[in-house]
Design a protein around this motif. Structure first.
Motif, PDB file in Angstrom:
ATOM      1  N   ILE A  45       0.840  -1.204   0.000  1.00  0.00           N
ATOM      2  CA  ILE A  45       0.000   0.000   0.000  1.00  0.00           C
ATOM      3  C   ILE A  45       0.872   1.251   0.000  1.00  0.00           C
ATOM      4  O   ILE A  45       0.615   2.203  -0.734  1.00  0.00           O
ATOM      5  CB  ILE A  45      -0.951  -0.011   1.205  1.00  0.00           C
ATOM      6  CG1 ILE A  45      -1.977  -1.119   1.032  1.00  0.00           C
ATOM      7  CG2 ILE A  45      -1.636   1.340   1.375  1.00  0.00           C
ATOM      8  CD1 ILE A  45      -2.802  -1.396   2.252  1.00  0.00           C
ATOM      9  N   SER A  46       1.907   1.224   0.818  1.00  0.00           N
ATOM     10  CA  SER A  46       2.810   2.373   0.901  1.00  0.00           C
ATOM     11  C   SER A  46       3.473   2.658  -0.441  1.00  0.00           C
ATOM     12  O   SER A  46       3.586   3.813  -0.855  1.00  0.00           O
ATOM     13  CB  SER A  46       3.873   2.117   1.970  1.00  0.00           C
ATOM     14  OG  SER A  46       4.830   3.130   1.972  1.00  0.00           O
ATOM     15  N   ASN A  47       3.909   1.605  -1.111  1.00  0.00           N
ATOM     16  CA  ASN A  47       4.567   1.786  -2.411  1.00  0.00           C
ATOM     17  C   ASN A  47       3.604   2.326  -3.468  1.00  0.00           C
ATOM     18  O   ASN A  47       3.981   3.124  -4.317  1.00  0.00           O
ATOM     19  CB  ASN A  47       5.179   0.474  -2.892  1.00  0.00           C
ATOM     20  CG  ASN A  47       6.377   0.062  -2.058  1.00  0.00           C
ATOM     21  OD1 ASN A  47       7.007   0.881  -1.392  1.00  0.00           O
ATOM     22  ND2 ASN A  47       6.684  -1.215  -2.067  1.00  0.00           N
ATOM     23  N   LYS A  48       2.359   1.892  -3.394  1.00  0.00           N
ATOM     24  CA  LYS A  48       1.385   2.285  -4.404  1.00  0.00           C
ATOM     25  C   LYS A  48       0.752   3.655  -4.111  1.00  0.00           C
ATOM     26  O   LYS A  48       0.469   4.416  -5.028  1.00  0.00           O
ATOM     27  CB  LYS A  48       0.292   1.225  -4.504  1.00  0.00           C
ATOM     28  CG  LYS A  48      -0.616   1.388  -5.687  1.00  0.00           C
ATOM     29  CD  LYS A  48      -1.483   0.169  -5.879  1.00  0.00           C
ATOM     30  CE  LYS A  48      -2.338   0.330  -7.126  1.00  0.00           C
ATOM     31  NZ  LYS A  48      -3.159  -0.847  -7.357  1.00  0.00           N
ATOM     32  N   TYR A  49       0.538   3.968  -2.820  1.00  0.00           N
ATOM     33  CA  TYR A  49      -0.192   5.181  -2.453  1.00  0.00           C
ATOM     34  C   TYR A  49       0.582   6.040  -1.456  1.00  0.00           C
ATOM     35  O   TYR A  49       0.000   6.733  -0.626  1.00  0.00           O
ATOM     36  CB  TYR A  49      -1.551   4.812  -1.833  1.00  0.00           C
ATOM     37  CG  TYR A  49      -2.402   3.958  -2.724  1.00  0.00           C
ATOM     38  CD1 TYR A  49      -3.070   4.514  -3.811  1.00  0.00           C
ATOM     39  CD2 TYR A  49      -2.527   2.593  -2.495  1.00  0.00           C
ATOM     40  CE1 TYR A  49      -3.852   3.729  -4.645  1.00  0.00           C
ATOM     41  CE2 TYR A  49      -3.309   1.793  -3.315  1.00  0.00           C
ATOM     42  CZ  TYR A  49      -3.967   2.366  -4.386  1.00  0.00           C
ATOM     43  OH  TYR A  49      -4.735   1.590  -5.203  1.00  0.00           O
ATOM     44  N   GLY A  50       1.896   6.017  -1.531  1.00  0.00           N
ATOM     45  CA  GLY A  50       2.744   6.671  -0.544  1.00  0.00           C
ATOM     46  C   GLY A  50       2.551   8.155  -0.354  1.00  0.00           C
ATOM     47  O   GLY A  50       2.884   8.694   0.696  1.00  0.00           O
ATOM     48  N   GLN A  56       0.983   6.846   3.757  1.00  0.00           N
ATOM     49  CA  GLN A  56       2.013   7.154   4.748  1.00  0.00           C
ATOM     50  C   GLN A  56       1.757   6.417   6.059  1.00  0.00           C
ATOM     51  O   GLN A  56       2.700   5.983   6.720  1.00  0.00           O
ATOM     52  CB  GLN A  56       2.101   8.660   4.967  1.00  0.00           C
ATOM     53  CG  GLN A  56       2.706   9.343   3.757  1.00  0.00           C
ATOM     54  CD  GLN A  56       2.868  10.826   3.948  1.00  0.00           C
ATOM     55  OE1 GLN A  56       2.685  11.371   5.031  1.00  0.00           O
ATOM     56  NE2 GLN A  56       3.225  11.506   2.876  1.00  0.00           N
ATOM     57  N   TYR A  57       0.492   6.264   6.404  1.00  0.00           N
ATOM     58  CA  TYR A  57       0.176   5.490   7.606  1.00  0.00           C
ATOM     59  C   TYR A  57       0.583   4.027   7.394  1.00  0.00           C
ATOM     60  O   TYR A  57       1.122   3.393   8.304  1.00  0.00           O
ATOM     61  CB  TYR A  57      -1.312   5.597   7.964  1.00  0.00           C
ATOM     62  CG  TYR A  57      -1.638   4.925   9.255  1.00  0.00           C
ATOM     63  CD1 TYR A  57      -1.253   5.483  10.478  1.00  0.00           C
ATOM     64  CD2 TYR A  57      -2.302   3.701   9.285  1.00  0.00           C
ATOM     65  CE1 TYR A  57      -1.519   4.850  11.673  1.00  0.00           C
ATOM     66  CE2 TYR A  57      -2.579   3.066  10.474  1.00  0.00           C
ATOM     67  CZ  TYR A  57      -2.186   3.644  11.669  1.00  0.00           C
ATOM     68  OH  TYR A  57      -2.443   3.003  12.852  1.00  0.00           O
ATOM     69  N   GLY A  63       6.889  -0.047   9.230  1.00  0.00           N
ATOM     70  CA  GLY A  63       8.002   0.173  10.162  1.00  0.00           C
ATOM     71  C   GLY A  63       7.706  -0.409  11.535  1.00  0.00           C
ATOM     72  O   GLY A  63       8.585  -0.997  12.181  1.00  0.00           O
ATOM     73  N   ALA A  64       6.462  -0.261  11.991  1.00  0.00           N
ATOM     74  CA  ALA A  64       6.071  -0.827  13.283  1.00  0.00           C
ATOM     75  C   ALA A  64       6.163  -2.354  13.248  1.00  0.00           C
ATOM     76  O   ALA A  64       6.589  -2.986  14.229  1.00  0.00           O
ATOM     77  CB  ALA A  64       4.660  -0.383  13.655  1.00  0.00           C
ATOM     78  N   ILE A  90       0.960  11.681  11.628  1.00  0.00           N
ATOM     79  CA  ILE A  90       1.627  10.432  11.260  1.00  0.00           C
ATOM     80  C   ILE A  90       3.117  10.520  11.589  1.00  0.00           C
ATOM     81  O   ILE A  90       3.709   9.567  12.105  1.00  0.00           O
ATOM     82  CB  ILE A  90       1.400  10.106   9.767  1.00  0.00           C
ATOM     83  CG1 ILE A  90      -0.098   9.892   9.498  1.00  0.00           C
ATOM     84  CG2 ILE A  90       2.192   8.872   9.351  1.00  0.00           C
ATOM     85  CD1 ILE A  90      -0.483   9.808   8.035  1.00  0.00           C
ATOM     86  N   ALA A  91       3.714  11.669  11.331  1.00  0.00           N
ATOM     87  CA  ALA A  91       5.141  11.867  11.635  1.00  0.00           C
ATOM     88  C   ALA A  91       5.392  11.683  13.133  1.00  0.00           C
ATOM     89  O   ALA A  91       6.393  11.074  13.527  1.00  0.00           O
ATOM     90  CB  ALA A  91       5.594  13.248  11.187  1.00  0.00           C
ATOM     91  N   ALA A  92       4.482  12.180  13.970  1.00  0.00           N
ATOM     92  CA  ALA A  92       4.646  12.043  15.423  1.00  0.00           C
ATOM     93  C   ALA A  92       4.599  10.577  15.849  1.00  0.00           C
ATOM     94  O   ALA A  92       5.380  10.150  16.712  1.00  0.00           O
ATOM     95  CB  ALA A  92       3.579  12.843  16.157  1.00  0.00           C
TER      96      ALA A  92
END
Length: 176
Positions: A45-50, A56-57, A63-64, A90-92
């Protein structure tokens, strides 16, 4: 994606080995297998809709998953990428998770700096008190009770009339 949702969910049930599949739901025989599958789906999902908030979530969640799998180097890389997002909420989350990775890697000073930045600029996803509690916990683990006490005092002072302030005051009284 299948039918508009992830075909593998981060929360899918882990079942004992040999359990037959139910319906079309994936079957996982260990937490690790579920995490690996979820991580792959999140990366997809991240690669397709980053560029989108959900993308981004998903990057943060990948990463989590890396962090939970003990892949600290990959977790740090992914979370650091997300921590620079212009989507502050999201950054936080990524920064808060990064502080945990730093602790796991015995990079306590990096964890302290990251938590202090979150305290200085709280968000809805990582409120000030959440970062403060993590920092106090870190100081306690480092055998620095004086620094932990300063943080707890600040929490109690800033939250005098709510349950959290009362809990911190009670905790401090018991610790003395």
């Amino acid at each position: 994606m299948a039918s508009g949702r992830l075909s593998v969910r981060y929360t899918d049930q882990v079942v004992p080995p040999g359990t037959p599949p139910q319906d079309s739901a994936p079957v996982f025989y260990s937490d690790q297998a579920r995490l690996i599958a979820a991580k792959s789906a999140f990366y997809g999902i991240s690669n397709k809709y980053g560029w989108t908030a959900p993308g981004q979530y998903a990057h943060y969640m990948a990463g989590a998953c890396e962090m939970q799998l003990g892949n600290d180097t990959a977790a740090e890389s992914q979370l650091r990428d997300v921590s620079h997002s212009h989507r502050h909420e999201i950054a936080a989350l990524a920064k808060y998770a990064l502080a945990s990775v730093y602790r796991d890697e015995s990079r306590d000073q990096d964890a302290v700096k990251t938590l202090q930045r979150l305290i200085a600029k709280p968000t809805v996803t990582v409120p000030k008190v959440k970062a403060q509690l993590a920092l106090a916990d870190l100081y306690t683990a480092q055998q620095q009770p004086d620094k932990a006490k300063v943080v707890y005092d600040e929490i109690a002072r800033e939250n005098p009339k709510n349950t959290l302030g009362e809990i911190v005051k009670e905790f401090q009284t018991q610790a003395q």
